[in-house]
Design a protein around this motif. Sequence first.
Motif, PDB file in Angstrom:
ATOM      1  N   LYS A   3     -12.505  -4.534   3.639  1.00 30.50           N
ATOM      2  CA  LYS A   3     -11.822  -3.246   3.771  1.00 30.50           C
ATOM      3  C   LYS A   3     -10.581  -3.373   4.655  1.00 30.50           C
ATOM      4  O   LYS A   3      -9.496  -2.938   4.288  1.00 30.50           O
ATOM      5  CB  LYS A   3     -12.795  -2.225   4.371  1.00 30.50           C
ATOM      6  N   LYS A  38      -8.920  -6.021   5.441  1.00 30.34           N
ATOM      7  CA  LYS A  38      -7.927  -6.886   4.824  1.00 30.34           C
ATOM      8  C   LYS A  38      -7.132  -6.125   3.769  1.00 30.34           C
ATOM      9  O   LYS A  38      -5.910  -6.229   3.694  1.00 30.34           O
ATOM     10  CB  LYS A  38      -8.632  -8.084   4.184  1.00 30.34           C
ATOM     11  N   PHE A  39      -7.852  -5.361   3.002  1.00 31.62           N
ATOM     12  CA  PHE A  39      -7.184  -4.572   1.968  1.00 31.62           C
ATOM     13  C   PHE A  39      -6.215  -3.570   2.585  1.00 31.62           C
ATOM     14  O   PHE A  39      -5.048  -3.487   2.195  1.00 31.62           O
ATOM     15  CB  PHE A  39      -8.215  -3.835   1.101  1.00 31.62           C
ATOM     16  N   THR A  81      -3.162  -5.337   4.218  1.00 33.63           N
ATOM     17  CA  THR A  81      -2.254  -5.916   3.220  1.00 33.63           C
ATOM     18  C   THR A  81      -1.477  -4.824   2.503  1.00 33.63           C
ATOM     19  O   THR A  81      -0.267  -4.902   2.344  1.00 33.63           O
ATOM     20  CB  THR A  81      -3.042  -6.720   2.168  1.00 33.63           C
ATOM     21  N   TRP A  82      -2.201  -3.809   2.101  1.00 29.55           N
ATOM     22  CA  TRP A  82      -1.556  -2.701   1.394  1.00 29.55           C
ATOM     23  C   TRP A  82      -0.526  -2.025   2.293  1.00 29.55           C
ATOM     24  O   TRP A  82       0.552  -1.620   1.854  1.00 29.55           O
ATOM     25  CB  TRP A  82      -2.614  -1.702   0.921  1.00 29.55           C
TER      26      TRP A  82
END
Lengths: 167, 167
Positions: free
Chosen positions: B7, B9-10, B13-14
């Motif tokens: 979560k 990381k997402f 990154t986003w």
Amino acid sequence: MDYQEAKDKFISTWGSLGSLWGINKAMAQIQALLFISTKPLSMEEIMEDLKISRGNTSMNLRQLMDWGIVTKTLVAGERKEFFTTEKDVQELARIVAKERSRREIKPVIKVLEEVSSIENDGTEKTKELIKQTKALHELTETMDVMINKLVDQKQNWITKSVLKLFK
Amino acid sequence: MDYQEAKDKFISTWGSLGSLWGINKAMAQIQALLFISTKPLSMEEIMEDLKISRGNTSMNLRQLMDWGIVTKTLVAGERKEFFTTEKDVQELARIVAKERSRREIKPVIKVLEEVSSIENDGTEKTKELIKQTKALHELTETMDVMINKLVDQKQNWITKSVLKLFK
DNA sequence: ACAAACTTTCAATAATTACTGAAAGTTTAA
DNA sequence: TTAAACTTTCAGTAATTATTGAAAGTTTGT
């Protein structure tokens, strides 16, 4: 609007647009200046025209060369270096698209791949995370493929192939 | 990699990708958080999860609503406001494309139009300015038309129409 | 080998952009 | 109508990013 006004307007608009294609203001302005110049320009000329420092000019020219948008040219009988930019807009678009794919889209795809393949422990939230990042992964990858296909077409893909498809 | 790691990381990154689609970090992170959430979230929950201030959350939520990406939802029996984001990636892509066209591409097209229609006084440099800005105008306009056509297709244009064209 | 002509680097500084938090504003229930 | 619950605004501050300019580096002609 006379030449000077038009030129300034173009350079400043293109400069502030830099963010749209992922580069900074000075970089975009240098490119714009070269793009409408009738001859290669020296660092000196660029600095004077845009009123930016020697260091700034040097660094941004290097970046433009890294991108493959600007090249050094030798001018007969001159010791200093001169610079030119790719003058064909389609080729320019191709270079920019390819670079952005490589620098920005590809790394994101990698992360989305990683995140979407975590172990499914069966909980609601894990299922949602996997589902949504998978969808995003698919979309991003498809767009990336599309960009690269477009970019590999050596002719004026844009006017020919694409427009008629969405008539 | 467990749920929390994935979560985080997402979201990060986003978030750092925000620049790619023209919005800031916090805005992209809020959207990412909502995108993988199984239920509508309150401002409180968003603040806590992302560790950002109330003011920041409020302003960025407003911007996301202006973009049409996030909407307020009422949760039965609750007084405070809850937020959800568009969950369908294709619809999301459509909204983003349309907004960027309106906010960024259209104004540039206008300037290019103006600049490329200055009076041709016959000098080399004026001719070059006109020629190059005209080429750029044409390219930009074609891309804009293309984006908007894509965006008007209500079905999964991406997988169907486009991919096979560039097979 | 030297020095003039030129380019690059990078620490310091400036400019821009994002974020905070508390005060002001708004809505709702009783 | 009041006050609790909540949201928005915005001046001040922090973080980030871009720019300068001078020193170090490089190349070339003699």
